[in-house]
Design a protein around this motif. Structure first.
Motif, mmCIF file in Angstrom:
data_model
loop_
_atom_site.group_PDB
_atom_site.id
_atom_site.type_symbol
_atom_site.label_atom_id
_atom_site.label_comp_id
_atom_site.label_asym_id
_atom_site.label_seq_id
_atom_site.Cartn_x
_atom_site.Cartn_y
_atom_site.Cartn_z
ATOM 1 N N GLY A 75 -52.931 -20.464 -39.412
ATOM 2 C CA GLY A 75 -51.970 -21.528 -39.684
ATOM 3 C C GLY A 75 -50.534 -21.041 -39.691
ATOM 4 N N ALA A 83 -48.908 -29.546 -34.381
ATOM 5 C CA ALA A 83 -50.287 -29.670 -34.849
ATOM 6 C C ALA A 83 -50.633 -31.117 -35.172
ATOM 7 C CB ALA A 83 -50.496 -28.787 -36.077
ATOM 8 N N GLY A 87 -53.566 -33.376 -33.588
ATOM 9 C CA GLY A 87 -54.551 -34.033 -34.438
ATOM 10 C C GLY A 87 -54.675 -35.519 -34.139
ATOM 11 N N GLN A 207 -54.021 -23.505 -30.797
ATOM 12 C CA GLN A 207 -53.386 -24.422 -31.747
ATOM 13 C C GLN A 207 -54.061 -25.776 -31.729
ATOM 14 O OE1 GLN A 207 -49.132 -24.479 -32.464
ATOM 15 N NE2 GLN A 207 -49.057 -26.661 -31.996
ATOM 16 N N THR A 210 -57.795 -25.460 -33.192
ATOM 17 C CA THR A 210 -57.878 -25.227 -34.637
ATOM 18 C C THR A 210 -57.501 -26.474 -35.416
ATOM 19 O OG1 THR A 210 -57.261 -22.908 -34.262
ATOM 20 C CG2 THR A 210 -57.140 -23.720 -36.510
ATOM 21 N N THR A 211 -56.437 -27.138 -35.001
ATOM 22 C CA THR A 211 -55.980 -28.333 -35.718
ATOM 23 C C THR A 211 -57.008 -29.454 -35.660
ATOM 24 O OG1 THR A 211 -53.705 -27.772 -35.142
ATOM 25 C CG2 THR A 211 -54.115 -29.998 -35.928
ATOM 26 N N ILE A 248 -52.977 -26.103 -43.850
ATOM 27 C CA ILE A 248 -51.830 -27.006 -43.668
ATOM 28 C C ILE A 248 -50.590 -26.426 -44.347
ATOM 29 C CG2 ILE A 248 -50.924 -29.301 -44.202
ATOM 30 C CD1 ILE A 248 -53.832 -30.320 -43.993
ATOM 31 N N MET A 251 -49.032 -23.786 -42.199
ATOM 32 C CA MET A 251 -48.252 -24.363 -41.098
ATOM 33 C C MET A 251 -46.893 -24.863 -41.581
ATOM 34 S SD MET A 251 -50.845 -26.429 -38.563
ATOM 35 C CE MET A 251 -51.445 -27.564 -39.812
#
Length: 320
Positions: A75, A83, A87, A207, A210-211, A248, A251
């Motif tokens: 992150g 991200a 998402g 990225q 993972t998100t 989160i 990030m």
């Protein structure tokens, strides 16, 4: 389930001390950049079946903790705004694929006459996030060790195949980084294999994957509650994946705090190394006893589910 290493069949009959030395040396080797995630998984598989895993009873706990720490570390290499966009893009795919996978898995389980709890665990593991979903749902449906082990075995076998095959297919189809990351996040079961495959494909793919995968993991909560209702378990205890909140937060820190951003490359590098070690440990847990315990029908259910979600998602990403 606790399994002692001396109950596991191995090809080399060696002393426990030599077994430990071999295992530790392979583990140390995974700390070096020359070992990629797929190679680490392969080394683990070889160790499990050739010389054995001397610390097998600690394996599940170690992989769980190390994976979560590694994901949080990743992150620090991501921007919260990018991200969030990734998402949002994967939201509809996530909802549709989870519902379709669980429904199809239930139908296949009945068709193949697979024990109901085993079929449900395989379906939820395929639909959401592999072993983590199985670990959350198993106590809710009160599955026994055999049912849980079979489901985990199916998921881990297919994860191993995905880690090697997905990057090859992605390059063959000339998929963009973002499309490949989205495909990985939805079509590969466990977070470890998702991150491993995406990392091999590229930074942007990592990225996105993972998100979307961690957003997908949050669906453990509603699916577990629905499962508790369906299996008439009044306790309805849900294991919430709290480490996603730390991911989160990492990030956010990387996006808005320059001192953290300056240190981010080192944190991300350490996290990627942790992921490689995690995959080695996962491979080391796939000994012949685990592979033999799966059985043909549950494996067939898992394979058909996996192919359905992988092909369906791929077509949706490429053509819609």
């Amino acid at each position: 389930m606790k399994t002692e290493s001396f109950n596991v069949p191995i090809l080399l009959k060696i002393s426990p001390t030599v077994q430990q030395i071999i295992f530790v040396l392979l583990l140390i080797l995974c700390l070096f950049p020359i070992i990629s995630p797929p190679i680490a998984l392969l080394l683990g598989l070889i160790a499990a079946n050739l010389s054995g895993h001397p610390f097998l009873h600690l394996n599940h706990k170690a992989t769980t903790i190390l994976l979560q720490v590694s994901v949080v570390g990743l992150g620090f290499g991501m921007n919260i705004n990018s991200a969030a966009a990734a998402g949002r893009e994967g939201f509809l795919f996530t909802v549709g694929s989870i519902a379709a996978t669980i429904v199809l898995g239930t139908l296949l389980g009945k068709w193949f006459r697979i024990e109901k709890k085993t079929a449900h665990l395989i379906s939820c593991g395929t639909a959401i996030c592999g072993g983590s979903a199985i670990a959350a749902i198993a106590p809710v449906i009160k599955s026994d060790d055999k049912q849980t082990s079979v489901a985990l075995g199916v998921i881990f076998i297919l994860n191993s195949i995905a880690l090697f095959s997905f990057p090859v297919i992605g390059h063959w189809l000339q998929m963009s980084q973002n499309d490949f990351g989205l495909w990985c996040a939805i079509a590969i079961h466990d977070t470890s294999s998702v991150v491993g495959a995406a990392n091999k494909y590229g930074a942007e793919a990592l990225q996105a994957a993972t998100t979307v995968k961690l957003a997908r993991a949050l669906w453990i909560i509603p699916v577990t509650l629905i499962t508790a209702f369906g299996f008439k378990n009044k306790t309805r205890k849900v294991k919430i994946p709290y480490f996603i909140g730390l991911f989160i937060l990492a990030m956010v820190c990387n996006t808005y705090f320059s001192p953290v951003a300056n240190a981010a490359p080192h944190l991300v590098s350490a996290a990627k190394t942790g992921l490689v070690v995690t995959l080695f440990l996962i491979g080391a847990g796939l000994n012949r006893s685990v592979l033999k315990s799966v059985g043909l029908m549950p494996l067939l259910q898992g394979v058909l589910l996996w192919i359905s979600i992988a092909v369906g998602t791929l077509l949706a990403i490429l053509y819609f």
